[in-house]
Design a protein around this motif. Structure first.
Motif, short mmCIF file in Angstrom:
data_model
loop_
_atom_site.label_atom_id
_atom_site.label_comp_id
_atom_site.label_asym_id
_atom_site.label_seq_id
_atom_site.Cartn_x
_atom_site.Cartn_y
_atom_site.Cartn_z
N ALA A 163 0.83 -1.21 0.00
CA ALA A 163 0.00 0.00 0.00
C ALA A 163 0.86 1.25 0.00
CB ALA A 163 -0.94 -0.01 1.21
N ARG A 164 1.94 1.26 0.78
CA ARG A 164 2.81 2.44 0.83
C ARG A 164 3.42 2.73 -0.54
NH1 ARG A 164 6.80 2.73 5.91
NH2 ARG A 164 7.89 1.03 4.84
N ALA A 165 3.88 1.68 -1.21
CA ALA A 165 4.51 1.88 -2.51
C ALA A 165 3.49 2.37 -3.54
CB ALA A 165 5.17 0.59 -2.97
N TRP A 166 2.29 1.75 -3.54
CA TRP A 166 1.25 2.19 -4.47
C TRP A 166 0.88 3.66 -4.23
CZ3 TRP A 166 0.89 -0.09 -8.73
CH2 TRP A 166 0.82 -1.47 -8.87
N ALA A 167 0.81 4.05 -2.96
CA ALA A 167 0.46 5.43 -2.64
C ALA A 167 1.53 6.39 -3.13
CB ALA A 167 0.25 5.58 -1.14
N ALA A 168 2.80 6.02 -2.95
CA ALA A 168 3.89 6.87 -3.42
C ALA A 168 3.86 7.00 -4.94
CB ALA A 168 5.23 6.32 -2.96
N ALA A 177 -7.01 -0.90 -1.79
CA ALA A 177 -7.18 -2.35 -1.90
C ALA A 177 -6.15 -3.08 -1.03
CB ALA A 177 -7.06 -2.79 -3.35
N ALA A 178 -4.91 -2.60 -1.04
CA ALA A 178 -3.86 -3.23 -0.25
C ALA A 178 -4.09 -3.02 1.25
CB ALA A 178 -2.49 -2.69 -0.66
N ILE A 179 -4.57 -1.84 1.63
CA ILE A 179 -4.89 -1.59 3.04
C ILE A 179 -5.98 -2.53 3.52
CG2 ILE A 179 -5.93 0.09 4.63
CD1 ILE A 179 -4.42 2.28 3.10
N ARG A 180 -6.98 -2.76 2.68
CA ARG A 180 -8.06 -3.70 3.06
C ARG A 180 -7.53 -5.12 3.17
NH1 ARG A 180 -11.01 -0.42 -0.61
NH2 ARG A 180 -10.69 -1.94 -2.28
N ARG A 181 -6.65 -5.53 2.26
CA ARG A 181 -6.09 -6.89 2.33
C ARG A 181 -5.30 -7.08 3.61
NH1 ARG A 181 -4.34 -6.00 -2.87
NH2 ARG A 181 -2.15 -6.26 -2.26
N TYR A 210 0.56 2.79 11.62
CA TYR A 210 1.58 3.71 11.13
C TYR A 210 1.78 3.57 9.62
CZ TYR A 210 6.38 4.71 9.65
OH TYR A 210 7.49 5.09 8.93
N TYR A 211 1.87 2.33 9.12
CA TYR A 211 2.06 2.12 7.69
C TYR A 211 0.89 2.68 6.88
CZ TYR A 211 6.28 -0.85 7.61
OH TYR A 211 7.56 -1.32 7.68
N ALA A 212 -0.33 2.51 7.40
CA ALA A 212 -1.50 3.06 6.71
C ALA A 212 -1.40 4.59 6.64
CB ALA A 212 -2.78 2.64 7.42
N ALA A 215 1.19 5.53 4.09
CA ALA A 215 0.67 5.41 2.73
C ALA A 215 -0.23 6.59 2.38
CB ALA A 215 -0.09 4.10 2.57
N LEU A 216 -1.22 6.85 3.19
CA LEU A 216 -2.23 7.85 2.87
C LEU A 216 -1.67 9.27 2.90
CD1 LEU A 216 -5.21 6.26 4.80
CD2 LEU A 216 -4.84 6.26 2.33
N ALA A 217 -0.57 9.48 3.62
CA ALA A 217 0.04 10.81 3.64
C ALA A 217 0.58 11.21 2.27
CB ALA A 217 1.16 10.85 4.68
N TRP A 218 0.83 10.23 1.39
CA TRP A 218 1.25 10.55 0.03
C TRP A 218 0.13 11.18 -0.79
CZ3 TRP A 218 6.12 10.55 -1.64
CH2 TRP A 218 7.07 9.73 -1.02
N LEU A 219 -1.11 11.00 -0.37
CA LEU A 219 -2.27 11.35 -1.19
C LEU A 219 -3.00 12.53 -0.55
CD1 LEU A 219 -3.49 7.67 -1.63
CD2 LEU A 219 -2.08 8.98 -3.25
#
Length: 329
Positions: A163-168, A177-181, A210-212, A215-219
């Protein structure tokens, strides 16, 4: 010193014929390193990490019984994984990946799915912070099969890392989708041999939060949700006696909170969130923390708040001038 001398004697007394007591001692050494790693400066651990890896390599060079050899490969893989993280923390992704590949070879020789999955998680982490985002996604996805077989907490770590990589990369749909998985994966988690080492070898709920946030801080469009996740992580990490406390993740959570507040137009709140990071001693300024601080700097540069935030940017620049890697070793 006396304890080290006793351990050296135990390792050599039986000419390579390892007793149960010796194997227990080695396992305890690795467990202690895994537990200490997120909570102590690397300068206090690096010597013991290198020495432990060298001891394990020496033991593997001797003829061991198959079950002992499997356990030695497992412990060598964990130790090499910790050294991969150490190289990453010193901003050397090439050395980090070299150690990770050696660790994965050990996981293959030990035939240990949980260790395979954990190493893939480390590789995803190293690639993410090195800016090799598609590579990070690849490592996270390639470890998923092993995580599913082991039912370890890497079943959560790998998708939330993805999720972090996809967000970046700016892919909102894949991020969610990755956060839900990752959240769904908790239904199948049972601790395995890697998880039981604790510390850096296990992935808990707080790190997931923290990881969530990271990730979302990129967006920018997800700033409100990112702020909620980050604030929750900051609150939990405020308890330095907690079993999941890690100074790197605590700092990362604060950086994410600052970024979310910048996106929401809250300069004072961002300053409040990031200021404790800027007080960290140089020996704690690992690569991830330096990068997190610079993410705050960049977010501010791209924000309408930039003219008012120049003083905060200067403080961040001063902080990043003396990272851990700049200290003598």
């Amino acid at each position: 010193m006396a304890a080290r001398r006793a351990k050296a004697f135990a390792l050599t007394a039986n000419q390579g014929n390892l007793t149960g007591e010796v194997m227990e001692q080695i396992h305890e050494d690795v467990r202690q390193l895994a537990t200490d790693y997120p909570q102590r400066p690397l300068s206090e651990l690096l010597g013991d990490l290198v020495q432990t890896q060298e001891t394990l390599y020496t033991l593997l060079d001797s003829r061991q019984r198959p079950e002992q050899a499997r356990q030695l490969y497992f412990l060598t893989g964990v130790t090499s994984g910790l050294l991969a993280k150490a190289s990453h923390d010193l901003a050397d992704p090439h050395a980090a990946m070299t150690q990770a590949r050696a660790a994965y070879l050990c996981a293959e020789n030990a035939d240990h799915n949980g260790l395979r999955a954990w190493i893939r998680g480390l590789q995803a982490l190293i690639a993410y912070w090195a800016g090799r985002l598609h590579e990070s996604v690849k490592y996270a996805q390639s470890g998923a099969e092993f995580a599913a077989l082991s039912h370890s907490t890497t079943s959560v770590w790998l998708p939330i890392s993805e999720a972090r990589a996809w967000a970046a990369l700016g892919n909102v749909n894949q991020t969610h989708a990755a956060i839900r998985r990752a959240e769904d994966a908790w239904n199948e988690v049972r601790s395995d041999e890697v998880d039981e080492l604790g510390g850096l070898c296990s992935f808990g709920r707080t790190r997931q939060i923290y990881y969530a946030a990271d990730a979302l801080a990129w967006l920018p469009s997800e700033a409100g949700t990112a702020q909620d996740y980050a604030a929750q992580a900051v609150d939990v990490y405020a308890d330095t006696s907690g079993p999941e406390w890690a100074f790197g993740d605590a700092a990362g959570s604060r950086a994410d909170l600052a970024i979310a507040r910048i996106h929401l137009g809250q300069l004072e709140g961002a300053d409040e969130a990031v200021s404790p990071i800027l007080e960290l001693a140089p020996e704690n300024r690992i690569n991830g923390i330096i990068n997190s601080a610079m993410r705050v700097h960049k977010a501010l540069s791209r924000s309408p708040l930039a003219p008012s935030g120049s003083e905060l940017q200067e403080r961040i620049e001063m902080f990043t001038r003396t990272p851990l890697r700049s200290l003598p070793r």
